[in-house]
Design a protein around this motif. Structure first.
Motif, short mmCIF file in Angstrom:
data_model
loop_
_atom_site.label_atom_id
_atom_site.label_comp_id
_atom_site.label_asym_id
_atom_site.label_seq_id
_atom_site.Cartn_x
_atom_site.Cartn_y
_atom_site.Cartn_z
N ALA A 85 0.80 -1.22 0.00
CA ALA A 85 0.00 0.00 0.00
C ALA A 85 0.83 1.27 0.00
O ALA A 85 0.50 2.25 -0.67
CB ALA A 85 -0.95 -0.01 1.20
N GLY A 86 1.94 1.27 0.73
CA GLY A 86 2.79 2.46 0.79
C GLY A 86 3.87 2.49 -0.27
O GLY A 86 4.60 3.47 -0.40
N GLY A 87 3.98 1.42 -1.04
CA GLY A 87 4.96 1.36 -2.12
C GLY A 87 6.39 1.13 -1.65
O GLY A 87 7.34 1.25 -2.43
N GLU A 88 6.57 0.76 -0.37
CA GLU A 88 7.92 0.63 0.18
C GLU A 88 8.71 -0.55 -0.37
O GLU A 88 9.93 -0.63 -0.19
CB GLU A 88 7.88 0.55 1.71
CG GLU A 88 7.04 -0.58 2.27
CD GLU A 88 5.60 -0.19 2.53
OE1 GLU A 88 4.93 -0.88 3.32
OE2 GLU A 88 5.13 0.81 1.94
N ASN A 89 8.06 -1.48 -1.05
CA ASN A 89 8.79 -2.65 -1.59
C ASN A 89 9.00 -2.56 -3.10
O ASN A 89 9.16 -3.58 -3.77
CB ASN A 89 8.07 -3.94 -1.23
CG ASN A 89 6.69 -4.05 -1.89
OD1 ASN A 89 6.06 -3.04 -2.20
ND2 ASN A 89 6.24 -5.27 -2.10
N ARG A 90 9.01 -1.35 -3.65
CA ARG A 90 9.24 -1.19 -5.10
C ARG A 90 10.56 -1.84 -5.52
O ARG A 90 10.61 -2.60 -6.49
CB ARG A 90 9.26 0.30 -5.47
CG ARG A 90 7.93 1.03 -5.34
CD ARG A 90 8.08 2.47 -5.82
NE ARG A 90 6.85 3.22 -5.62
CZ ARG A 90 6.56 3.91 -4.53
NH1 ARG A 90 7.42 3.94 -3.51
NH2 ARG A 90 5.42 4.57 -4.42
N GLU A 91 11.64 -1.51 -4.81
CA GLU A 91 12.96 -2.04 -5.18
C GLU A 91 12.97 -3.56 -5.08
O GLU A 91 13.53 -4.25 -5.94
CB GLU A 91 14.03 -1.45 -4.27
CG GLU A 91 15.42 -1.92 -4.64
CD GLU A 91 16.51 -1.33 -3.75
OE1 GLU A 91 17.54 -2.02 -3.55
OE2 GLU A 91 16.33 -0.20 -3.24
N ALA A 115 15.03 3.46 -7.11
CA ALA A 115 15.08 2.00 -7.09
C ALA A 115 15.61 1.44 -8.41
O ALA A 115 16.46 0.53 -8.41
CB ALA A 115 13.69 1.44 -6.80
N ILE A 116 15.13 1.97 -9.52
CA ILE A 116 15.59 1.47 -10.83
C ILE A 116 17.06 1.81 -11.05
O ILE A 116 17.83 0.98 -11.55
CB ILE A 116 14.70 2.03 -11.97
CG1 ILE A 116 13.44 1.16 -12.09
CG2 ILE A 116 15.45 2.06 -13.31
CD1 ILE A 116 12.53 1.48 -13.25
N ALA A 117 17.48 3.02 -10.67
CA ALA A 117 18.88 3.40 -10.82
C ALA A 117 19.80 2.44 -10.07
O ALA A 117 20.86 2.04 -10.55
CB ALA A 117 19.09 4.83 -10.33
N LYS A 118 19.35 2.01 -8.90
CA LYS A 118 20.14 1.11 -8.05
C LYS A 118 20.14 -0.33 -8.61
O LYS A 118 21.19 -0.96 -8.74
CB LYS A 118 19.56 1.12 -6.64
CG LYS A 118 20.48 0.51 -5.58
CD LYS A 118 19.79 0.46 -4.21
CE LYS A 118 19.49 1.86 -3.69
NZ LYS A 118 18.91 1.79 -2.31
N VAL A 119 18.94 -0.84 -8.93
CA VAL A 119 18.82 -2.23 -9.38
C VAL A 119 19.47 -2.43 -10.75
O VAL A 119 20.07 -3.48 -11.02
CB VAL A 119 17.34 -2.66 -9.41
CG1 VAL A 119 17.20 -4.09 -9.93
CG2 VAL A 119 16.72 -2.56 -8.03
#
Length: 355
Positions: A85-91, A115-119
Motif C-alpha cells: 500500500a505504501g509502495g515501500e517494496n518497489r525495489e 530503485a531502478i537506478a540502483k537495481v
C-alpha cells in the motif's frame, strides 16, 4: 561354412540398415523440438500505488502491456506485480523480476527512480524502463530508458476546453502529490485557460505531499466540493486513483470534470458520463507498447524518449459519450493543438513560466 558366412553378412547388413533407419528417425524428431524451444522475451511490470484498477495511470500502463501481449504473444511472456500500500517494496519487486531473468522490467511512475537506478547497476544484462522518472547521464547503450511525457501540452488543451465551457469564469484543478511533475499539469492547465480568457480564475488544491495522495478519493471529493462551492464549474484532476472522488463529486453537483491519463468516461459509471467533458490523455500505453516492441525487434535503446502532442503521446479524449459535449469547441482545440506542434505556442512547464 560358406552358408554360415552368408548368414553372418546378411545379419550385419540388417543391423546396419536398422541403425541407419533409427538414426534418420531420431534426426527427424529432433528438428521440431528445436523449433519449439525458441526463447520468449520476458517482460515484467511493477505498478505504483493504486495498482491495477486505478482507472488512470496504472491502467494505462496495463493497456500497453495487454496490447503487446496480443500482438507479440508468441514472442513474449509477461508478468505484473503490485507494491504494498505504501509502495515501500518497489525495489524488492524490481529485484525479484531481475533475478528471475526478465529481459525488460518497467517501473510505473517517478517514485521508481531511485530503485531502478540502483537495481539496474546490479543487473546490467536486464533492460529497465522508467515511466515519468529521470535518471541523469544515460546514453543509448545504458540499460535504462526513461519514458517522459509533455503533460503540460495536453493540459494546455484541456485548460482551453475548460475556459471555453466555463460560465462562471472560475475553474478548478485538483492535484495528487505536490511535486514538480504534477505542477506541470497545473501550469499547462492554467496557461491554456488564460490563453482563452486572461481574466479566468483557477482554483488549485493538492491532496497531499506523499505517494498516498494518489489513492485518496475521499480527499479528492472533499476538495472538489470546496472548489465548486467557491464558484468553479469545470474541474480538472491529476491525482491518480484519487480522481475517482473528484469525478464523483463534480457529477453529483452536475458540473463538468476533466479526467487524466486514460479516457475516464469509458470506465466511469453511466450516471457520471454526461459530466466528463474530456480527459487529458497521457499515452502511457503507447510508451509501454513501443518499448516492448523495440525489445522484440532487438532495437532497445537506453537514454530518454519524450512523448508530446507531436508524437501523439498526449492529447484530449473524444468518444461516443463526450462527442456532442465538445463539438462546439473542437475546432478551436485543434487550432491550438496545431500551433503548439508548430511551435507558435510555447507551453510553460511551471507556474513561474506562465508570465
Amino acid at each position: 561354412m560358406r552358408k554360415f558366412k552368408s548368414l553372418l553378412v546378411a545379419f550385419v547388413l540388417v543391423i546396419f540398415a536398422t541403425s541407419t533407419l533409427l538414426a534418420g528417425c531420431a534426426k527427424k524428431t529432433e528438428e521440431p523440438a528445436k523449433q519449439e524451444e525458441t526463447k520468449k522475451i520476458k517482460v515484467g511490470l511493477v505498478f505504483d500505488v493504486g495498482g491495477r484498477g486505478d482507472k488512470s495511470f496504472n491502467d494505462a500502463a496495463y493497456a500497453g502491456l495487454e496490447r503487446a501481449q496480443k500482438e507479440f504473444g508468441d514472442k513474449i511472456e509477461v508478468k505484473y506485480l503490485e507494491p504494498l500500500a505504501g509502495g515501500e517494496n518497489r525495489e524488492q519487486l524490481l529485484r525479484l523480476l531481475a533475478r528471475d531473468k526478465y529481459d525488460l522490467v518497467f517501473g510505473v511512475g517517478f517514485m521508481f527512480t531511485d530503485a531502478i537506478a540502483k537495481v539496474a547497476k546490479d543487473f546490467p544484462e536486464t533492460k529497465f524502463a522508467l515511466i515519468d522518472g529521470y535518471v541523469p547521464d544515460l546514453k543509448e547503450d545504458s540499460n535504462i530508458t526513461c519514458l517522459l511525457f509533455k503533460e503540460h501540452e495536453g493540459s494546455f488543451l484541456v485548460g482551453a476546453a475548460a475556459a471555453l465551457k466555463s460560465k462562471t469564469g472560475k475553474i478548478g484543478f485538483v492535484g495528487g502529490m505536490k511535486i514538480p511533475l504534477i505542477e506541470k499539469f497545473e501550469a499547462g492547465y492554467i496557461a491554456g485557460a488564460k490563453y482563452i480568457n486572461p481574466n479566468i480564475q483557477v482554483l488549485s488544491d493538492y491532496i497531499g505531499t506523499t505517494g498516498d495522495a494518489f489513492k485518496d478519493p475521499v480527499k479528492g471529493k472533499e476538495l472538489t466540493l470546496k472548489q465548486i462551492k467557491n464558484g468553479a464549474d469545470v474541474i480538472y484532476h491529476a491525482s491518480g486513483a484519487s480522481g475517482v472522488g473528484v469525478i464523483e463529486a463534480a457529477a453529483s453537483q452536475k458540473k463538468f470534470v476533466i479526467g487524466v491519463d486514460s479516457d475516464q468516461s469509458l470506465t466511469a459509471p453511466e450516471a457520471q458520463r454526461p459530466y466528463i467533458l474530456t480527459s487529458m490523455l497521457k499515452r502511457v500505453d503507447t510508451a509501454v507498447f513501443e518499448t516492448i516492441k523495440s525489445m522484440v525487434e532487438n532495437n532497445f535503446k537506453g537514454g530518454y524518449k519524450e512523448f508530446g502532442l507531436k508524437e501523439n503521446g498526449v492529447g484530449y479524449a473524444e468518444n461516443e459519450f463526450n462527442k456532442d459535449l465538445i463539438a462546439d469547441i473542437k475546432p478551436r482545440l485543434e487550432e491550438i493543438k496545431t500551433k503548439i506542434i508548430n511551435g507558435e505556442i510555447k507551453v510553460p512547464t511551471s507556474k513561474k513560466e506562465i508570465k
